[in-house]
Design an enzyme around this catalytic site. Sequence first.
Site, PDB file in Angstrom:
ATOM      1  N   GLY A  10      65.448  60.881  30.996  1.00  0.00           N
ATOM      2  CA  GLY A  10      64.198  61.423  30.495  1.00  0.00           C
ATOM      3  C   GLY A  10      63.016  60.512  30.783  1.00  0.00           C
ATOM      4  CG  MET A  11      58.059  60.487  30.517  1.00  0.00           C
ATOM      5  SD  MET A  11      56.745  61.706  30.227  1.00  0.00           S
ATOM      6  CE  MET A  11      56.910  62.008  28.452  1.00  0.00           C
ATOM      7  CG  LEU A  12      61.376  56.336  25.791  1.00  0.00           C
ATOM      8  CD1 LEU A  12      60.240  55.338  26.019  1.00  0.00           C
ATOM      9  CD2 LEU A  12      61.530  56.651  24.300  1.00  0.00           C
ATOM     10  CG  ASP A  34      78.186  66.289  24.207  1.00  0.00           C
ATOM     11  OD1 ASP A  34      77.192  66.180  23.460  1.00  0.00           O
ATOM     12  OD2 ASP A  34      79.019  67.215  24.102  1.00  0.00           O
ATOM     13  CB  THR A  97      59.316  63.078  16.331  1.00  0.00           C
ATOM     14  OG1 THR A  97      58.151  63.903  16.464  1.00  0.00           O
ATOM     15  CG2 THR A  97      60.227  63.748  15.307  1.00  0.00           C
ATOM     16  CE1 TYR A 121      62.323  67.184  18.355  1.00  0.00           C
ATOM     17  CE2 TYR A 121      60.110  67.006  17.441  1.00  0.00           C
ATOM     18  CZ  TYR A 121      61.125  66.501  18.224  1.00  0.00           C
ATOM     19  OH  TYR A 121      60.955  65.302  18.880  1.00  0.00           O
ATOM     20  CD1 TRP A 147      51.056  64.047  19.543  1.00  0.00           C
ATOM     21  CD2 TRP A 147      48.968  63.897  20.309  1.00  0.00           C
ATOM     22  NE1 TRP A 147      50.266  64.827  18.734  1.00  0.00           N
ATOM     23  CE2 TRP A 147      48.972  64.766  19.188  1.00  0.00           C
ATOM     24  CE3 TRP A 147      47.759  63.647  20.945  1.00  0.00           C
ATOM     25  CZ2 TRP A 147      47.826  65.378  18.697  1.00  0.00           C
ATOM     26  CZ3 TRP A 147      46.614  64.249  20.462  1.00  0.00           C
ATOM     27  CH2 TRP A 147      46.643  65.113  19.356  1.00  0.00           C
TER      28      TRP A 147
END
Length: 283
Positions: A10-12, A34, A97, A121, A147
Amino acid sequence: MRFLITGAAGMLGQDLQAALAGRDVTSLGRSDLDVTDLEAVRAAVAGHDVVINAAAYTKVDDAESHEDEAYAVNATGALNLAKAAADVGARLVSVSTDYVFDGSAVEPYAENAPYVPISAYGRTKAAGEKLALDANPGRTFIVRTAWLYGAGGPNFAKTMLRIAESKETWSVVDDQVGQPTWTADLAAQIVSLLDADAPGGIYHGTNGGQTSWFGFARAVLDHSGLDPERITPTDSSSFSRPAPRPAYSVLGHDGWAIAGISPMRDWSEALAAAADAGVLIAP
């Protein structure tokens, strides 16, 4: 130390790999591990000193109708990693988050503010926080962020630049406030947290300051050499989405003082650095 990164594709996850370059790192993406499979997680964690959990179900709107699937990754997955870390005495960093809050605050949320999620979520991420902290007490670090944008994946900044290629003007909401956060800064902050041998607990990993989505969008265009006046403000009532969004997603950063670490730089300074690094390129 031996590091394990989950959600590494992923991005992070990609920026975490860059931040840990030159160290002993195992990087596992979704196809490699998994996190909902406890025995597979235990096998992956064995032999590591630090686990950084960047795996997540992040489809906020889809989670409203697939909460069980989101819970499996965001809550059970975090619990499995915490159990496996506890088995071998490893530290766990689990990324969370701002959605664990309802967005009704008028000042930055403290790390110990009560959970008030308003979406599926948010509920699954709040559950994951609590389960991980309980399963690996003293050695679990919850790093809440918000964000996010970066080079390695789709995000709001890239979306604005893609829209700019096809539209002369468009509107962005101006009644949701938060902290745009560059994943490269967050990855570096997580590494600093681990290197500082800080106490376990909750930390807020967002760039400083605050702005609206409208302000963020205009800044993205400005740093990309485009006219920010092409974007006009609107409010959330103009967009109907399955999951409610927190109107106020500003997180306080007092926890870093406990660890003897400076908080992350202001979002506008980070965005300028990201632009200089070539991150702001339309997909």
